[in-house]
Design a protein around this motif. Sequence first.
Motif, short mmCIF file in Angstrom:
data_model
loop_
_atom_site.label_atom_id
_atom_site.label_comp_id
_atom_site.label_asym_id
_atom_site.label_seq_id
_atom_site.Cartn_x
_atom_site.Cartn_y
_atom_site.Cartn_z
N GLY A 43 45.21 25.41 52.87
CA GLY A 43 45.85 24.09 52.87
C GLY A 43 46.62 23.78 51.62
N PHE A 44 46.39 24.54 50.55
CA PHE A 44 47.15 24.34 49.33
C PHE A 44 48.45 25.16 49.37
N PRO A 45 49.46 24.78 48.60
CA PRO A 45 50.74 25.52 48.61
C PRO A 45 50.57 26.97 48.17
N GLY A 46 51.33 27.86 48.81
CA GLY A 46 51.33 29.26 48.42
C GLY A 46 50.07 30.02 48.74
N VAL A 47 49.25 29.48 49.65
CA VAL A 47 47.96 30.10 49.91
C VAL A 47 48.08 31.46 50.59
N ALA A 48 49.12 31.68 51.38
CA ALA A 48 49.26 32.96 52.09
C ALA A 48 49.40 34.11 51.10
N ASN A 49 50.26 33.95 50.10
CA ASN A 49 50.42 34.98 49.08
C ASN A 49 49.15 35.17 48.26
N PHE A 50 48.52 34.06 47.93
CA PHE A 50 47.27 34.12 47.17
C PHE A 50 46.19 34.85 47.96
N ARG A 51 46.07 34.55 49.24
CA ARG A 51 45.06 35.20 50.09
C ARG A 51 45.30 36.71 50.13
N GLY A 52 46.54 37.12 50.26
CA GLY A 52 46.85 38.55 50.27
C GLY A 52 46.46 39.21 48.97
N GLN A 53 46.71 38.52 47.87
CA GLN A 53 46.37 39.05 46.55
C GLN A 53 44.86 39.21 46.40
N ILE A 54 44.12 38.22 46.86
CA ILE A 54 42.66 38.26 46.73
C ILE A 54 42.07 39.44 47.50
N PHE A 55 42.53 39.64 48.72
CA PHE A 55 41.95 40.71 49.54
C PHE A 55 42.42 42.10 49.13
N GLN A 56 43.40 42.17 48.25
CA GLN A 56 43.83 43.46 47.72
C GLN A 56 43.24 43.75 46.34
N THR A 57 42.36 42.86 45.89
CA THR A 57 41.77 43.00 44.56
C THR A 57 40.32 43.46 44.68
N PRO A 58 40.01 44.70 44.30
CA PRO A 58 38.65 45.22 44.46
C PRO A 58 37.69 44.84 43.34
N ASP A 59 38.20 44.27 42.27
CA ASP A 59 37.37 43.96 41.10
C ASP A 59 36.99 42.49 41.08
N LEU A 60 35.71 42.20 40.88
CA LEU A 60 35.23 40.82 40.90
C LEU A 60 35.82 40.00 39.76
N GLY A 61 35.90 40.59 38.57
CA GLY A 61 36.47 39.87 37.43
C GLY A 61 37.92 39.51 37.66
N ASP A 62 38.68 40.45 38.19
CA ASP A 62 40.09 40.18 38.49
C ASP A 62 40.22 39.11 39.57
N THR A 63 39.32 39.16 40.54
CA THR A 63 39.34 38.15 41.62
C THR A 63 39.17 36.76 41.06
N MET A 64 38.22 36.59 40.16
CA MET A 64 37.98 35.28 39.57
C MET A 64 39.15 34.85 38.68
N LYS A 65 39.78 35.81 37.99
CA LYS A 65 40.93 35.47 37.13
C LYS A 65 42.12 35.05 37.98
N PHE A 66 42.40 35.77 39.06
CA PHE A 66 43.50 35.39 39.96
C PHE A 66 43.23 34.00 40.55
N THR A 67 41.97 33.76 40.87
CA THR A 67 41.59 32.46 41.45
C THR A 67 41.83 31.34 40.46
N GLU A 68 41.43 31.55 39.23
CA GLU A 68 41.65 30.54 38.20
C GLU A 68 43.15 30.29 38.01
N ASP A 69 43.92 31.34 37.94
CA ASP A 69 45.37 31.19 37.75
C ASP A 69 45.99 30.40 38.90
N TYR A 70 45.52 30.67 40.12
CA TYR A 70 46.10 30.00 41.29
C TYR A 70 45.76 28.51 41.29
N PHE A 71 44.50 28.18 41.24
CA PHE A 71 44.09 26.77 41.35
C PHE A 71 44.55 25.97 40.14
N MET A 72 44.41 26.52 38.95
CA MET A 72 44.79 25.77 37.75
C MET A 72 46.30 25.70 37.59
#
Length: 364
Positions: A313-342
């Motif tokens: 429901g937030f803007p740009g979520v489709a690209n963000f979702r693709g990025q998350i599911f292509q990221t195998p590392d937990l730390g990177d996942t949390m960093k991408f998440t922080e960058d997106y929401f913040m």
Amino acid sequence: MTKALRTPFSSDLQQKIDTLKERQKKIMLGSVEFNSPLLLAPMSAISIAPFRLLMEELGAGGTVSELISCHGINYQNEKTHQMLTIDPREEHIGIQLFGEDPEAMARAALVAQERNPKFIDINMGCPVRKVVTKGGGSALLKETQKLANFFSTMKKDLSIPLTVKIRTGWDEENINAKEVVHIAKEEGLEFVAIHGRTRTQQYKGHANWNILESVACEAELPIIGNGDLHEAHEVRDRMGQTNCQALMLGRGPLRNPFIFLESYLTADDTINFGPKDYFEVITRLYDYLSQYTDRERTLLVQMRKHIVWMAQGFPGVANFRGQIFQTPDLGDTMKFTEDYFMGLDHRTSKSIDHSEAFMTSGHG
């Protein structure tokens, strides 16, 4: 799950939470107390201790565990016993069991009772094939003549309340929720939660609130209504007119973890929950999950799905979702998440098309 939190909520978010939780009123359903009439539904692989605890913090009046196999408990299956975990900080939690044999369910209920839940709940609503074909879940709705013995066998040695969650019936030609509620009352159960679909509907179509309201109006036990309460305004409207003593929310809180709180907003309120608040909730969930398991793969799988749901429901979520599911590392996942929401404007609000299918393949 008793370690100190690494990341407490900010004062701004905590103040919003506290303000809205002050509007909630405790209720009694039979002999079971809840902090409010809005409860978290049992959902497979979702309603585990970390998520339940988070939802209680965010206004859920009480929670129910994911459905847990009585046979897995009785066979001493390690994974099944992990599912029985209750965090000491959980206040109003019920453990839900499923199975087709009353004696096996009774034995499992005694084991579950040792974990100190507030009540034991019987799953008579799960429509998933692998549960139903063995005679459990909503298959129990097909032979109501066996239910009195089923309920009494489970209840006789329990020292805590017994409850049940059902559907309106097996199919449109066999709507028997009123009959099941009557049997539950006769056998001393405390309340009945009813999902407003039949088994054959699975999670498709719409919940039939006319049936739910009719049952609740005549019921001899407290009724919890469940189904299609995806948005706060729907919950608020239903609370104002329902015959049900409580409402149960399942899929709604997955995309909006603030739905329990937002259901108490009024037209005069200026409170809103933005991307930063969502990220704080995601961080808190990560804390709780880290206390629950030290398996990085489990953490990654759990965090991925909740992050994607909360981002919807937030803007740009489709690209963000693709990025998350292509990221195998937990730390990177949390960093991408922080960058997106913040990186989103703090005033950004969600836009979700609730007519589109969401989790219609089954969740408990």
